[in-house]
Design an enzyme around this catalytic site. Sequence first.
Site, PDB file in Angstrom:
ATOM      1  N   HIS A 113      37.628  31.234  38.707  1.00 60.74           N
ATOM      2  CA  HIS A 113      38.974  31.163  38.967  1.00 60.74           C
ATOM      3  C   HIS A 113      39.564  30.334  39.997  1.00 60.74           C
ATOM      4  O   HIS A 113      40.387  29.987  40.339  1.00 60.74           O
ATOM      5  CB  HIS A 113      39.489  32.293  39.329  1.00 60.74           C
ATOM      6  CG  HIS A 113      39.942  33.385  38.322  1.00 60.74           C
ATOM      7  ND1 HIS A 113      40.952  33.552  37.552  1.00 60.74           N
ATOM      8  CD2 HIS A 113      39.166  34.449  37.893  1.00 60.74           C
ATOM      9  CE1 HIS A 113      40.734  34.466  36.656  1.00 60.74           C
ATOM     10  NE2 HIS A 113      39.670  35.261  36.754  1.00 60.74           N
TER      11      HIS A 113
ATOM     12  N   LYS B 147      54.906  33.216  44.545  1.00 63.47           N
ATOM     13  CA  LYS B 147      53.477  33.168  44.354  1.00 63.47           C
ATOM     14  C   LYS B 147      52.964  33.413  45.830  1.00 63.47           C
ATOM     15  O   LYS B 147      53.608  33.173  46.943  1.00 63.47           O
ATOM     16  CB  LYS B 147      52.874  31.921  43.896  1.00 63.47           C
ATOM     17  CG  LYS B 147      53.623  30.536  44.469  1.00 63.47           C
ATOM     18  CD  LYS B 147      53.207  29.368  43.700  1.00 63.47           C
ATOM     19  CE  LYS B 147      53.922  29.188  42.421  1.00 63.47           C
ATOM     20  NZ  LYS B 147      52.837  29.037  41.205  1.00 63.47           N
ATOM     21  N   ARG B 148      51.570  33.589  45.910  1.00 62.52           N
ATOM     22  CA  ARG B 148      50.981  33.760  47.080  1.00 62.52           C
ATOM     23  C   ARG B 148      51.129  32.465  47.916  1.00 62.52           C
ATOM     24  O   ARG B 148      51.503  31.573  47.424  1.00 62.52           O
ATOM     25  CB  ARG B 148      49.466  34.062  47.172  1.00 62.52           C
ATOM     26  CG  ARG B 148      49.087  35.202  46.762  1.00 62.52           C
ATOM     27  CD  ARG B 148      49.691  36.461  47.508  1.00 62.52           C
ATOM     28  NE  ARG B 148      49.082  36.641  48.666  1.00 62.52           N
ATOM     29  CZ  ARG B 148      47.980  37.195  49.091  1.00 62.52           C
ATOM     30  NH1 ARG B 148      47.488  38.026  48.342  1.00 62.52           N
ATOM     31  NH2 ARG B 148      47.666  37.075  50.334  1.00 62.52           N
TER      32      ARG B 148
ATOM     33  N   LYS C 212      49.201  25.394  47.564  1.00 66.56           N
ATOM     34  CA  LYS C 212      50.483  25.641  46.604  1.00 66.56           C
ATOM     35  C   LYS C 212      51.829  25.091  47.090  1.00 66.56           C
ATOM     36  O   LYS C 212      52.831  25.088  46.201  1.00 66.56           O
ATOM     37  CB  LYS C 212      50.852  27.169  46.471  1.00 66.56           C
ATOM     38  CG  LYS C 212      49.690  28.097  45.616  1.00 66.56           C
ATOM     39  CD  LYS C 212      49.880  29.695  45.701  1.00 66.56           C
ATOM     40  CE  LYS C 212      48.611  30.502  45.125  1.00 66.56           C
ATOM     41  NZ  LYS C 212      48.748  30.147  43.571  1.00 66.56           N
TER      42      LYS C 212
ATOM     43  N   THR D 173      49.648  31.784  36.562  1.00 65.03           N
ATOM     44  CA  THR D 173      50.273  32.356  35.156  1.00 65.03           C
ATOM     45  C   THR D 173      52.007  32.575  35.231  1.00 65.03           C
ATOM     46  O   THR D 173      52.592  32.833  34.271  1.00 65.03           O
ATOM     47  CB  THR D 173      49.634  33.655  34.909  1.00 65.03           C
ATOM     48  OG1 THR D 173      49.724  34.354  36.111  1.00 65.03           O
ATOM     49  CG2 THR D 173      48.351  33.653  34.428  1.00 65.03           C
TER      50      THR D 173
ATOM     51  N   LYS E  26      55.207  33.023  32.699  1.00 60.66           N
ATOM     52  CA  LYS E  26      56.439  33.932  32.611  1.00 60.66           C
ATOM     53  C   LYS E  26      57.631  33.264  32.896  1.00 60.66           C
ATOM     54  O   LYS E  26      58.616  33.645  31.972  1.00 60.66           O
ATOM     55  CB  LYS E  26      56.158  34.917  33.721  1.00 60.66           C
ATOM     56  CG  LYS E  26      54.883  35.736  33.771  1.00 60.66           C
ATOM     57  CD  LYS E  26      54.519  36.491  35.005  1.00 60.66           C
ATOM     58  CE  LYS E  26      52.803  36.674  35.040  1.00 60.66           C
ATOM     59  NZ  LYS E  26      52.498  36.866  36.394  1.00 60.66           N
TER      60      LYS E  26
END
Lengths: 843, 843
Positions: free
Chosen positions: A375, A567-568, A573, A678, A682
């Site tokens: 991952h 998201k985290r 990110k 992911t 969604k």
Amino acid sequence: FGLQASPRDTSKIWELMDSYQGSDKLALQQSIVHHVEYTLARTRFDFSKFHSYQALSHSVRDRLIEAFNDTNLHFHQMDAKRIYYLSLEFLIGRCLQNALVNLDLEDDYREALLELGYKLEELYDEEVDPALGNGGLGRLAACFLDSLATLNYPSFGYGIRYTYGIFKQLIKDGYQVESPDFWLNQGNPWEIERLDVQYQIRFYGFVKKVWDHGVERSVWEGGETIMARAYDTPIPGYNTQNTIALRLWKSHPASEFDFSSFNTGDYFKALEQRQKAEYITSVLYPNDSTDAGKELRLKQQYLLVSASMQDIVRRFKRRKVLDWNAFPSKVAVQLNDTHPALAIVELLRILIDIEQLDNMSAWQIVTKSFNYTNHTVLPEALEKWGVPLIEKLLPRHLEIIYLINFLFLEKVQQKYPNNWGKLSALSIVEEEGTKKVRMANLSIVGSKFVNGVAKIHTELLKTTIFKEFFEMHPNKFQNKTNGVTPRRWVRCANPALAALYDRVLGSDKWVQDMELLKQLEPNVSDPQFVRDFQMIKMENKERFVHWIRKTCQVDLNIDSLFDIQVKRIHEYKRQLMNILYVIYRYLVIKESSPEERKRIVPRSVCFGGKAAPGYVNAKRVIKLINSVADVINNDHQIGDLLKVVFMPNYNVSNAQIIIPAAELSQHISTAGTEASGTSNMKFIMNGCLILGTLDGANVEIDEAVGRENIFIFGTQVEDVDNMKEKMRNTDPHEYFPQELLKVFQEIDNGRFGHNQELKWIIDSIRHKNDNYLVGQDFKDYIKAQQQVDDLYRQPNEWAKKSIYNAIRSFKFSSDRTIQEYAEEIWQLKPIKVPEPAAQMHER
Amino acid sequence: FGLQASPRDTSKIWELMDSYQGSDKLALQQSIVHHVEYTLARTRFDFSKFHSYQALSHSVRDRLIEAFNDTNLHFHQMDAKRIYYLSLEFLIGRCLQNALVNLDLEDDYREALLELGYKLEELYDEEVDPALGNGGLGRLAACFLDSLATLNYPSFGYGIRYTYGIFKQLIKDGYQVESPDFWLNQGNPWEIERLDVQYQIRFYGFVKKVWDHGVERSVWEGGETIMARAYDTPIPGYNTQNTIALRLWKSHPASEFDFSSFNTGDYFKALEQRQKAEYITSVLYPNDSTDAGKELRLKQQYLLVSASMQDIVRRFKRRKVLDWNAFPSKVAVQLNDTHPALAIVELLRILIDIEQLDNMSAWQIVTKSFNYTNHTVLPEALEKWGVPLIEKLLPRHLEIIYLINFLFLEKVQQKYPNNWGKLSALSIVEEEGTKKVRMANLSIVGSKFVNGVAKIHTELLKTTIFKEFFEMHPNKFQNKTNGVTPRRWVRCANPALAALYDRVLGSDKWVQDMELLKQLEPNVSDPQFVRDFQMIKMENKERFVHWIRKTCQVDLNIDSLFDIQVKRIHEYKRQLMNILYVIYRYLVIKESSPEERKRIVPRSVCFGGKAAPGYVNAKRVIKLINSVADVINNDHQIGDLLKVVFMPNYNVSNAQIIIPAAELSQHISTAGTEASGTSNMKFIMNGCLILGTLDGANVEIDEAVGRENIFIFGTQVEDVDNMKEKMRNTDPHEYFPQELLKVFQEIDNGRFGHNQELKWIIDSIRHKNDNYLVGQDFKDYIKAQQQVDDLYRQPNEWAKKSIYNAIRSFKFSSDRTIQEYAEEIWQLKPIKVPEPAAQMHER
């Protein structure tokens, strides 16, 4: 321990069991009321909404159990090959609605409850979100279980029943505050406690060598033993009787008294020792922080793998004939990241030490049974455990790891004689400094297949961190792009959109077969269809506005563009880039003339996500977002043109409200850092446009929806290294664009408060240390944002592109992913459990 | 928190609830099978006897819950006065058989199960004994609950749900080894977890004084808060719908996040802190050892009383009109020993600080509501807590204790001006050394009535330890001789004897009204009745022999006299005297000629009981018993003439096998040391002769059965002090009789092993330190034993005297005790819950 075969003729019992509970209104009502009286033991004068939720859940649970028992029995009778999905995290989200939808009982229960005076949707909100995961990895595992059940694959999820899941995120004065989330405080009707399914787990101790008929055998003895007990959560498939188990382990003290470890009679000390057993599965550790008690985390990993492998072996041994060579044809194990990698070693231990197979036969069996999903491509995120710790905690396992490594390095030596570079890169044991076991190397060596989770990610694995392995075993490597379940993320989260699909497609078959959405391509030119879609988005936005008002005390302009990043919180990110852009946008608005303002697209920028408790930079970003929100939301000159919200405690159930309301969603990680993502999937499934970089699954989303339906910007992966080089070698005042320098200046000037931390955040990138290339990508980002605004001024165009995203998202159903795993990795066939005959429905 | 009134019309729900589960065979079978499928989620291929026990228990639990709900509802509607029995211990024993017997469903279930392939009695053995008490005090509380339910008194038991009850006693090499007993490992179908009945409990912190409308008020703040959650065990009455609750509290972490105690963001530290909350109710501490973590024990006591008083106040406040003066007419609290004495202070705190009553009104209410049962006359056994600990843990309570003491000592001063001796004896606070709070004094001052538990014990209270209190408030003191429930101790434990009674008396009414046994007096002259009795005793002896063989690997001679002493091991209970006599008897046999041997009555002397883990002398006695047993049981010259057994892990369910098999039972404490004893009552109820001293309830048993039917020996209480004086002033070789000196010599000589500890045991009495007068009583004891032998040679005489014991035991039914408490202490009237109408039984 474990299950016991019945010693007596229980035919009368099974005869009495051979019926199913009814699903007519009265039967459902009776079943709910039965649980009020007998399970909750409530009387008339004390009965609340929460009790109704509990009674309802127990009623639904009964129906799940019928299907669950049928499934277990059928798989057993069919001697099915099963896939075992091992994961330290499962973020399954709330269970009630999901169960009702998958059992096709939502409408029936709604009606039955209404007569009793309850609204089903209100009861949904009584459920606690079981927060047994940190982020995407855990949620992926949950989506996979839903697809495994729906596609009728014989399967089990194995994980840990943390007493405390991920912390509850509170925001206090703009800072993240972590509150322990004791999610079991309200009970958990969705789990079945298996009092008799428990295994002994050993820690510490020593390895004794004994000679047995001329063979040296290893016996691991002493140390401490505790028990792992099973808790099963039935996972129902959609429109099928198949219902699989998520089996979670909880540690508890052993009942047996170990005389050998009895220390001079200090009973209270002995008690304390016992109690500690309960600590082992008590806390979910963050996967991206070093906060964790290292040893306790390793105990958790070993507890999961030992209990699971014992359980799997026990199930295998229940077959009529014991043939170990058949093991790989009955068992496939998937390791979700390296956290459960010790399962490889544990199975070897069981086969060699307990079942007394020889080393090579055992090794053959193991390497045909295991598979490993990676991952991450960030080398610093690869898991390693110090040899001294493993030696202390799991002495026999260390021996076996050395054995595996020896056998493997012999092969390396054969293929690349005396190539020390190869040997050192491929070795399971890292020799520099304190010796460490590389869990990724162990996983690759012990597995049949290794996969990445998006095309670009798998390519990077092959060319960077696992290059040497790929060269040695090219066929071992596969790609399995992640997916998400349309049951939870469309059918449950967006019932209006689901109803539109049902109506236009004439059935709900798309829920199981997302490719059917292709048929809607022509409908995009139907203005009525587009209006319907817009209406649905509006409804979802309203629900969201209502929720934001309740949770954040902020009023959003329903006509503004809902722009969401959830998201985290992590540097890679780049939530930081997003909030810096918001500041830039704010400054532009402030400088605009009234005339110009009229043309400005109103935006509501919503952030959500948790930062690991020990991740200082991430927590500072949260503070920055909240500081900026404070200023902007209270600036009367700005009004509805711009709002910033930080939504606290992002989790699965919040996501089900947030995602359907989104119009733009941001997935803006530096290229080459996000494995897949992911939530992007969604969002598009719910008819939302993506503003993103060519990273992770965005690359495939781009292909699937078409470049005209996505906003792509930023440095591409092949240029990242060069750009970093440039960043390090360029004067910051040249490297950063003027727009960003202006933003820095405003922060420095205290426009968002004179908090020293705000400067520190900027410092984390502005001194030739912008490792995630915020500065490099910022201008391009502004341009992309401009395109977003331009498109939003054309509501119909925006809607059409959003629709294309939704109906072209079928590739990102986890059904597709799981089908690929089943066919290309597990060699697994679906086995459909027979539906109960109609006449059986009369109890 | 706590129960919530329903916000909506739930009439439809209650309409659906208005029926009862059937009790015909098919209904019982269906109910069992329902639980197999839905509660246990079992499938055909894995189903064991333990699962059957579980399913059966859940089926019985359903029926208990029906009656339990009816009872709660009815008491609520009748606005009943309730008695709340607060006790740190409840040794309730196994629940399944008791429930079936009290519900009158034992035969029906037996038949229903037989068809399913199960024997009811085998399933009884699957149940774990919940070991939530140390000894008699805890078992008394359990007997009282059974009587309260059977006599239809509105009542509640309040206690603690210890995760670890009393240790499991193992015997290893003759030594007691304590093994933690995690009794919940197998689940507990008998408890109802009340997720919504929980109260906040505070520890530490500080008291803030605030002015409110001219009144100073105290606010207790800061420190730690945890939650106490209720677990209800329904306690069914015999032959009545009334079913009361034993409500046990378990500590767990609070869900709410307390920002004020949030410490610089160390999430994992915060988690650890939370988890500690679960420790509080985790261990049952011994009442007769100083081993316990003092502070944790005080936390337990406070948790029990705080949660219970909050619960009681909440229930009181649910009445239509809030009238605090009515409190004592609706609430009676009984303190089982001083362990829950802080309840007095806690209720004051709630009334004054929370409900804002003035001090004097609150004090009036409290002193009319509380009553206190004392269980010891040994001054060293009176509970005291250091002021510094209370001040730290419960700062507000210490203030209130000082307030109570001030008000009380003012009265003392009025009555006995300047009598410092009185003041210092009566004061709640002991001033010598570290200041201490005397919990007995607090209990007496705060209670309406104080009682001892046997005539002799109450007299001693009045004349010794509570002399000054008695002189001041003579009417406060009452006697309530303990009792035991004939449901468990005859009907369940001795079904054959119960059947005999049923047959001869023509009904089972005696189970509820033991005085009916009087009618059997004439039957003692009926040889058939005596033979029946002898047969029953033989059957019970056989069951016992079988059990001893299984648990102790010793074969007992069924024709020998079964001579039993079971109770906690304690110096004052003089197990030492018993085993020393056994040695004496052994030596006599060894020296006897074959001719003489023929006249010797064979004996099986069986000991059972746990020693507190820190009580060295008691543990040495166990070692001595086992050492002696080892020698005697393996001495072939002795054969069946003498056997010695130490039965490990004496508990309620063992007692149910042991007591009905006993022919002689020993209750030989030094006069004036045992408060009452209750096992003596259980033995006589089962037709057993007592060999005892005039101590505790033996005195009243002597009166009840007649001196010709009991073996009484030893120093009487009025002579004890003189005899101790004599012992201290006499040369041991004169003080100890020759018989005993010979025994000492044999031990010294190593006849029972050269273990130094054996000598140490003897040393504990032989150097002018025989504080429990073993030496003084030994000769008399030998004489009494001689009488025992003489009588046993006349089996019919023995049987008749045994029968007199049984049928004259009615006074020792806990029904009699409870009735006295209700009438003379609680002013409580029975309220019978209506039986469900017959037609309602059709579900």
